[in-house]
Design a protein around this motif. Structure first.
Motif, short mmCIF file in Angstrom:
data_model
loop_
_atom_site.label_atom_id
_atom_site.label_comp_id
_atom_site.label_asym_id
_atom_site.label_seq_id
_atom_site.Cartn_x
_atom_site.Cartn_y
_atom_site.Cartn_z
N ASN A 153 4.62 9.09 2.14
CA ASN A 153 3.67 8.01 1.92
C ASN A 153 2.31 8.67 1.68
O ASN A 153 1.51 8.83 2.59
CB ASN A 153 3.63 7.10 3.15
CG ASN A 153 2.85 5.81 2.91
OD1 ASN A 153 3.00 5.18 1.87
ND2 ASN A 153 2.02 5.43 3.87
N TRP A 154 2.06 9.05 0.41
CA TRP A 154 0.94 9.95 0.09
C TRP A 154 0.11 9.41 -1.06
O TRP A 154 0.64 8.85 -2.01
CB TRP A 154 1.50 11.32 -0.28
CG TRP A 154 0.50 12.29 -0.81
CD1 TRP A 154 -0.31 13.12 -0.10
CD2 TRP A 154 0.21 12.56 -2.20
NE1 TRP A 154 -1.09 13.88 -0.95
CE2 TRP A 154 -0.79 13.56 -2.24
CE3 TRP A 154 0.71 12.05 -3.41
CZ2 TRP A 154 -1.30 14.05 -3.43
CZ3 TRP A 154 0.19 12.55 -4.60
CH2 TRP A 154 -0.80 13.54 -4.60
N SER A 155 -1.19 9.57 -0.95
CA SER A 155 -2.09 9.23 -2.06
C SER A 155 -3.26 10.22 -2.07
O SER A 155 -3.61 10.79 -1.03
CB SER A 155 -2.61 7.79 -1.93
OG SER A 155 -3.30 7.61 -0.71
N SER A 156 -3.83 10.40 -3.25
CA SER A 156 -4.95 11.33 -3.41
C SER A 156 -5.77 10.90 -4.61
O SER A 156 -5.33 10.08 -5.42
CB SER A 156 -4.43 12.76 -3.61
OG SER A 156 -5.50 13.68 -3.69
N GLY B 62 0.10 5.32 1.19
CA GLY B 62 -0.92 6.18 1.76
C GLY B 62 -2.17 5.35 2.04
O GLY B 62 -2.09 4.25 2.60
N ASP B 63 -3.31 5.84 1.59
CA ASP B 63 -4.56 5.12 1.82
C ASP B 63 -5.06 4.47 0.53
O ASP B 63 -6.25 4.53 0.22
CB ASP B 63 -5.63 6.07 2.38
CG ASP B 63 -6.88 5.32 2.85
OD1 ASP B 63 -6.75 4.15 3.25
OD2 ASP B 63 -7.98 5.91 2.79
N THR B 64 -4.15 3.86 -0.23
CA THR B 64 -4.60 3.22 -1.48
C THR B 64 -5.62 2.12 -1.20
O THR B 64 -6.52 1.89 -2.00
CB THR B 64 -3.41 2.63 -2.26
OG1 THR B 64 -2.60 1.84 -1.37
CG2 THR B 64 -2.56 3.73 -2.87
N LYS B 65 -5.51 1.45 -0.07
CA LYS B 65 -6.49 0.41 0.27
C LYS B 65 -7.89 1.03 0.42
O LYS B 65 -8.85 0.59 -0.22
CB LYS B 65 -6.10 -0.30 1.57
CG LYS B 65 -7.07 -1.41 1.99
CD LYS B 65 -6.61 -2.09 3.28
CE LYS B 65 -7.47 -3.32 3.59
NZ LYS B 65 -8.86 -2.98 3.91
N GLY B 66 -8.00 2.07 1.23
CA GLY B 66 -9.29 2.69 1.44
C GLY B 66 -9.84 3.35 0.20
O GLY B 66 -11.03 3.23 -0.12
N LEU B 67 -8.97 4.05 -0.53
CA LEU B 67 -9.40 4.76 -1.73
C LEU B 67 -9.92 3.80 -2.79
O LEU B 67 -10.97 4.02 -3.40
CB LEU B 67 -8.26 5.60 -2.29
CG LEU B 67 -7.81 6.81 -1.47
CD1 LEU B 67 -6.55 7.43 -2.07
CD2 LEU B 67 -8.92 7.86 -1.38
N GLY C 38 0.81 -1.21 0.00
CA GLY C 38 0.00 0.00 0.00
C GLY C 38 0.85 1.26 0.00
O GLY C 38 2.03 1.25 0.36
N SER D 32 -13.15 1.91 -1.68
CA SER D 32 -14.29 2.82 -1.76
C SER D 32 -14.73 3.02 -3.21
O SER D 32 -15.93 3.00 -3.52
CB SER D 32 -13.92 4.16 -1.13
OG SER D 32 -14.98 5.09 -1.27
#
Length: 428
Positions: free
Chosen positions: A377-380, A204-209, A202, A212
């Protein structure tokens, strides 16, 4: 006077030749050896597969640019590397001698490791090559005429997951535009232990993004899943528990499937003691230099990198564009140092920057370094990613056509982090 050979002319090989041209001295020469005289922009293949790009939109004839840069361009495939002799044998029986060689071949696609997998006599499609993407487009057009279930994903041992997610969402967008999405159930099947792992545990929050986004788009998923075999219209898979035990097999029907395969090294550089690992990937140290054959370097997907850690189903580590670009720059400088009688000292940053397009939005991430623990460790996500991917395609194509060695991925990564900080300031 040294002769440097670059084996391969894809993402890594083409910019490798360009950067070397800026490092060599008067009298030194560069030869690029490739089986394909044209460069094609691989990140655009998912668009090709749904008819949003044509071959000519993403391909470049490399010969004129190589000539302009003073680089000899040989469009004959390699047969076998003979490192003890400093010689590259070609399939036409001729040979090229070298003082230094950079292996930048990319991978061999291991479709044959799973019965019925792949576009070459199998039943699944691929977006790994422009030819595969064009074949997938033909099957996609049939899907629009006769809608049915779709399976997208990546098999056990795969080390490239981003394009699977991209294509899944691009296909979903294309189906909505064709007003048949309601007739096409989509299942994402992956060897990853969780959605958004990406072979990187993963970012950042690639799992959550990604989870979702899949829920919002009514896409089901299966993780820690092996593909056992593929037959016409059906795929047999096996889900694996965290302890390695089997949850059992399932047979999934499909009208269209695109599954990314595992990779391995190409045969001309495989099976050479001290040069390649058991999968045929080239062994290098921190300077991209082979420990046994000091005049051999390697960059890109062909480089041997161990997996991040044990997972229920084998997952490889991806080599992203940013990572490849940093390998190339380090290698060019290191060969330049050796040409000047110095020891190589440059090390690639091995960071990851990715724009994952979803057709009308997307997810971007930056991992510095690529392997955790990380400093960044960033995602958007957002529509801006889709627009940025289009701009990136046009910029990079122009870079390859002009033969410039400007490092772009690093600038892109810094720009994305700048956008994120600006958003944070505005929210504050």
């Amino acid at each position: 006077m040294a002769h440097i050979v670059v084996l391969g002319a894809g993402l890594g090989g083409s910019i490798m030749a360009y950067e070397l041209a800026d490092e060599i001295g008067k009298g030194d020469t560069i030869t690029v050896v490739t089986k394909d005289p044209t460069y094609h922009f691989v990140p655009s293949n998912p668009w090709v597969a749904v008819g949003w790009r044509e071959r000519d939109d993403i391909t470049i004839d490399l010969a004129p640019t190589m000539k302009k840069k003073g680089i000899k361009f040989v469009t004959t495939a390699a047969q076998k590397l003979h490192p003890e002799e400093n010689r590259l044998e070609l399939i036409d029986g001729s040979s090229i001698s070298y003082d230094y060689i950079v292996i930048a071949t990319g991978p061999e696609l291991a479709f044959d490791e799973i019965e019925g997998l792949g576009p070459h006599g199998g039943f699944t499609q691929s977006v790994c090559h422009i030819d595969h993407a064009l074949q997938a487009k033909v099957v996609f057009e049939e899907l629009k005429k006769n809608p049915g279930p779709v399976i997208i994903g990546a098999v056990q041992g795969a080390s490239c997951y981003g394009p699977a997610y991209e294509f899944c969402f691009i296909l979903e967008t294309a189906l909505r535009k064709a007003k048949i999405r309601d007739q096409v159930p989509i299942t994402f099947v992956t060897s990853e232990p969780y959605v958004g792992h990406l072979g990187l545990d993963g970012v950042g929050d690639t799992k959550g993004l990604l989870e979702s986004e899949m829920r919002n788009k009514h896409i089901k998923w299966m993780t820690s899943t092996k593909v056992k075999k593929v037959e016409d219209g059906k795929m047999t898979v096996e889900e694996i528990n965290d302890d390695g035990s089997s949850k059992g097999e399932k047979v999934l029907p499909f009208a269209f499937s695109m599954m990314l395969p595992a990779f391995r090294g190409i045969k001309p550089v495989s099976g050479i003691e001290g040069l390649s690992n058991p999968r045929g990937f080239t062994i290098v140290d921190q300077h991209q230099q082979n420990p046994k054959f000091k005049n051999i370097f390697a960059v890109g997907v062909c480089v041997a990198i161990p997996p991040m850690g044990p997972t229920p189903v084998p997952c490889g580590v991806p080599k992203t564009g940013f990572m490849i670009e940093s390998m190339v720059t380090a290698t060019a400088h290191n060969i330049g140092q050796m040409l000047r009688g110095e020891e190589p000292s440059n090390v690639g940053t091995w960071n990851a920057v990715c724009l994952a397009d979803f057709g009308d939005s997307g997810i971007a991430f930056v991992a510095q370094p690529q392997i955790p623990p990380r400093n960044v460790n960033w995602s958007s996500q957002g529509r801006w990613v889709h627009l940025a991917k289009i701009g990136f395609e046009k910029y990079f194509m122009r870079k390859i056509k002009k033969g410039t060695s400007e490092p772009f991925y690093e600038k892109m990564g810094m720009s994305m982090l700048g956008i994120n900080k600006l958003k944070a300031v505005k929210k504050g």
